[in-house]
Structures are given as structure tokens and as C-alpha cells.
Design a protein around this motif. Structure first.
Motif, PDB file in Angstrom:
ATOM      1  N   ARG A  30       0.802  -1.230   0.000  1.00  0.00           N
ATOM      2  CA  ARG A  30       0.000   0.000   0.000  1.00  0.00           C
ATOM      3  C   ARG A  30       0.836   1.281   0.000  1.00  0.00           C
ATOM      4  NH1 ARG A  30      -2.952  -3.292   3.518  1.00  0.00           N
ATOM      5  NH2 ARG A  30      -4.891  -4.002   2.551  1.00  0.00           N
ATOM      6  N   THR A  31       2.012   1.212   0.621  1.00  0.00           N
ATOM      7  CA  THR A  31       2.826   2.427   0.731  1.00  0.00           C
ATOM      8  C   THR A  31       4.156   2.242  -0.003  1.00  0.00           C
ATOM      9  OG1 THR A  31       3.972   1.679   2.717  1.00  0.00           O
ATOM     10  CG2 THR A  31       1.891   2.860   3.055  1.00  0.00           C
ATOM     11  N   ALA A  33       7.017   2.364   1.416  1.00  0.00           N
ATOM     12  CA  ALA A  33       7.807   1.463   2.260  1.00  0.00           C
ATOM     13  C   ALA A  33       7.448   0.002   1.980  1.00  0.00           C
ATOM     14  CB  ALA A  33       7.584   1.794   3.736  1.00  0.00           C
ATOM     15  N   ASP A  34       6.138  -0.288   1.800  1.00  0.00           N
ATOM     16  CA  ASP A  34       5.701  -1.650   1.463  1.00  0.00           C
ATOM     17  C   ASP A  34       6.319  -2.078   0.129  1.00  0.00           C
ATOM     18  OD1 ASP A  34       4.038  -1.613   3.667  1.00  0.00           O
ATOM     19  OD2 ASP A  34       2.206  -1.210   2.535  1.00  0.00           O
ATOM     20  N   HIS A  54      16.585   3.202   4.416  1.00  0.00           N
ATOM     21  CA  HIS A  54      16.307   4.545   4.956  1.00  0.00           C
ATOM     22  C   HIS A  54      17.021   5.651   4.170  1.00  0.00           C
ATOM     23  CE1 HIS A  54      20.020   3.313   6.986  1.00  0.00           C
ATOM     24  NE2 HIS A  54      20.303   4.593   7.073  1.00  0.00           N
ATOM     25  N   PRO A  66       7.761  11.019   1.152  1.00  0.00           N
ATOM     26  CA  PRO A  66       8.324  10.182   2.218  1.00  0.00           C
ATOM     27  C   PRO A  66       7.855   8.726   2.054  1.00  0.00           C
ATOM     28  CG  PRO A  66       6.628  11.657   3.103  1.00  0.00           C
ATOM     29  CD  PRO A  66       6.748  11.966   1.641  1.00  0.00           C
ATOM     30  N   HIS A  67       8.585   7.795   2.704  1.00  0.00           N
ATOM     31  CA  HIS A  67       8.297   6.365   2.520  1.00  0.00           C
ATOM     32  C   HIS A  67       6.905   5.935   2.985  1.00  0.00           C
ATOM     33  CE1 HIS A  67      12.764   4.902   2.141  1.00  0.00           C
ATOM     34  NE2 HIS A  67      12.505   5.929   1.371  1.00  0.00           N
ATOM     35  N   GLU A  68       6.334   6.687   3.920  1.00  0.00           N
ATOM     36  CA  GLU A  68       5.014   6.263   4.434  1.00  0.00           C
ATOM     37  C   GLU A  68       3.855   6.653   3.500  1.00  0.00           C
ATOM     38  OE1 GLU A  68       7.184   8.246   5.977  1.00  0.00           O
ATOM     39  OE2 GLU A  68       6.216  10.028   6.825  1.00  0.00           O
ATOM     40  N   THR A  69       4.168   7.318   2.399  1.00  0.00           N
ATOM     41  CA  THR A  69       3.125   7.760   1.464  1.00  0.00           C
ATOM     42  C   THR A  69       2.422   6.575   0.807  1.00  0.00           C
ATOM     43  OG1 THR A  69       4.516   9.657   0.981  1.00  0.00           O
ATOM     44  CG2 THR A  69       2.716   9.246  -0.549  1.00  0.00           C
ATOM     45  N   ALA A  70       1.090   6.672   0.725  1.00  0.00           N
ATOM     46  CA  ALA A  70       0.306   5.631   0.051  1.00  0.00           C
ATOM     47  C   ALA A  70       0.553   5.710  -1.453  1.00  0.00           C
ATOM     48  CB  ALA A  70      -1.174   5.822   0.355  1.00  0.00           C
TER      49      ALA A  70
END
Lengths: 86, 156
Positions: A30-31, A33-34, A54, A66-70
């Protein structure tokens, strides 16, 4: 999930051995990072490129994120090292 | 109003500054910054600049837009080269024009600090001895230089 074009630059591109590819990740990716975690499991070249995930910078449709973006409806996602222009 | 180019070709800094001020009588200050390739004490044959086509232009435009919001600028030109660049050759140009010098100086410095940390360009070194060069590593000092503008804005 629909297909996404991935683009790699600088040493990320060199380690993976390609500048661009098309992928269709599973629905639980989903993100950003995923997506990085999913890519890392694809093979040793990906694991090497994203070893220190990172430090990897990401862009969705040519905008820094940023990595947490969907991922959402992204068509193009790029991964690259910190910029060294100027 | 801003002129932004991402190109392999060399540029003429003086000509770009002249173009920016031509026919204008409201401009009192022009600052021209040129970033040049060093030879690193004779060890460097060339730099190879990789970029992200499309995003490079878009990101420079976003940085210029921020500068235009912060300072009363009469004109901005930003040119960043890509490809193989030899020591002594120009890499990047920023020209800022304003009624007064402070805005022109500060905006030029802001643009360079942000271009270095946000514009998608990467430098690879080619050594004089033909050995495989390294990718230039991002420097903390550049991140700090960019961050101080955010701190300054928060303090204003």
C-alpha cells in the motif's frame, strides 16, 4: 493493483541492473515502504540496492515523497540515492 | 517568468544575465552564480551527471516558485547541465534579479542550497587513471545549508 512503472537512478540503477521496469505488486503493498520491502525480496540485486532502505529517496509521479506515502493511483514511482547536483 | 533549462550543452552566464535584464528599468540588482567542475587536485577526468528527465525540470520549477514567494524577484534563470562535464566546465547557473541586492543575493543562495538537495541529479566521478570512479556522496553540510532556510522562515 494496476501496473506501475518503476524508475531507478544512479547507484540504485547500477545495483539493480536496469533503469526502468513495469511491476504489478500485490494488493497488500500500500505504501512506498511496502513497495521497497516487496522489491527487496525479489532478488539479491534488489536486496543490495535497497540494503539501507532509509537512505533511499522516492518520488511518485515525479514529486518527492516520504516512505510512508500511500501509492494510490501512482503511475510512476522512482527510487534513487540522495541528490548530488548543483 | 522564470527561465529553466536542463541541458547537456554549455551555457553563457553573462548572456543569460544580460537577457534577464534587457529592456528593464526596474531591476537594481542581478546576482549570477555559476557552479564549476573541479579537478580534485588533478585526480578527476570528468563528472558524469545523471538526471531524472521531467522531474529535474519540475523540481527546479518548484524551488524557483518558492524563491519567488519569499523574495520580490524581477526575474530568475536556472540552468543545470547533465552528461559528461570536464574540470573547468560549468555545471549549474542561477541568475536572480530584483530591485535591491539583498533579495537577489539571498534568493540565489536559497536556490543553490535547494537545487543541491532536491533537484534529481547525481554525480559520478571519472578518474584520470581510468579506474572506476565513485558516485559522489551527499554531504550533510548541504542538507544543513538547505535546512537553515526552513529554520529562518519559522523564526520570521
Amino acid at each position: 493493483m494496476s501496473e506501475i512503472t518503476l524508475r531507478y537512478f544512479a547507484w540504485v540503477r547500477e545495483r539493480i541492473g536496469a533503469g526502468e521496469e513495469t511491476v504489478a505488486p500485490p494488493a497488500d503493498v500500500r505504501t512506498v515502504a511496502d513497495l521497497l520491502a516487496w522489491l527487496k525480496a525479489r532478488g539479491p540485486e534488489y536486496a543490495h540496492a535497497f540494503e539501507q532502505s532509509h537512505v533511499i529517496r522516492a518520488a511518485i509521479d515525479q514529486t518527492h515523497v516520504p516512505h510512508e506515502t500511500a501509492i494510490g493511483e501512482a503511475r510512476e514511482i522512482a527510487f534513487f540515492p540522495p541528490m548530488t547536483g548543483g | 517568468m522564470a527561465t529553466i533549462h536542463v541541458q547537456a550543452e554549455a551555457f553563457d552566464a553573462a548572456a543569460e544575465a544580460a537577457t534577464l535584464t534587457k529592456g528593464r528599468t526596474d531591476i537594481g540588482a542581478v546576482v549570477t552564480f555559476t557552479g564549476i567542475c573541479r579537478d580534485e587536485a588533478g585526480s578527476l577526468a570528468a563528472l558524469e551527471l545523471e538526471h531524472y528527465p521531467g522531474m529535474a525540470e519540475a523540481e527546479i520549477a518548484r524551488v524557483v516558485e518558492e524563491a519567488e514567494k519569499r523574495w520580490p524577484l524581477a526575474g530568475v534563470t536556472a540552468i543545470h547541465r547533465h552528461g559528461r562535464i570536464a574540470p573547468g566546465e560549468d555545471i549549474v547557473l542561477v541568475v536572480t534579479a530584483s530591485a535591491h541586492r539583498q533579495a537577489a543575493f539571498e534568493a540565489a543562495e536559497f536556490l543553490m542550497d535547494y537545487l543541491k538537495t532536491r533537484a534529481p541529479f547525481w554525480k559520478k566521478e571519472h578518474r584520470i587513471d581510468d579506474s572506476e570512479g565513485d558516485w559522489v556522496e551527499a554531504r550533510d553540510v548541504d542538507d544543513h545549508a538547505a535546512a537553515r532556510w526552513t529554520e529562518r522562515k519559522a523564526a520570521e
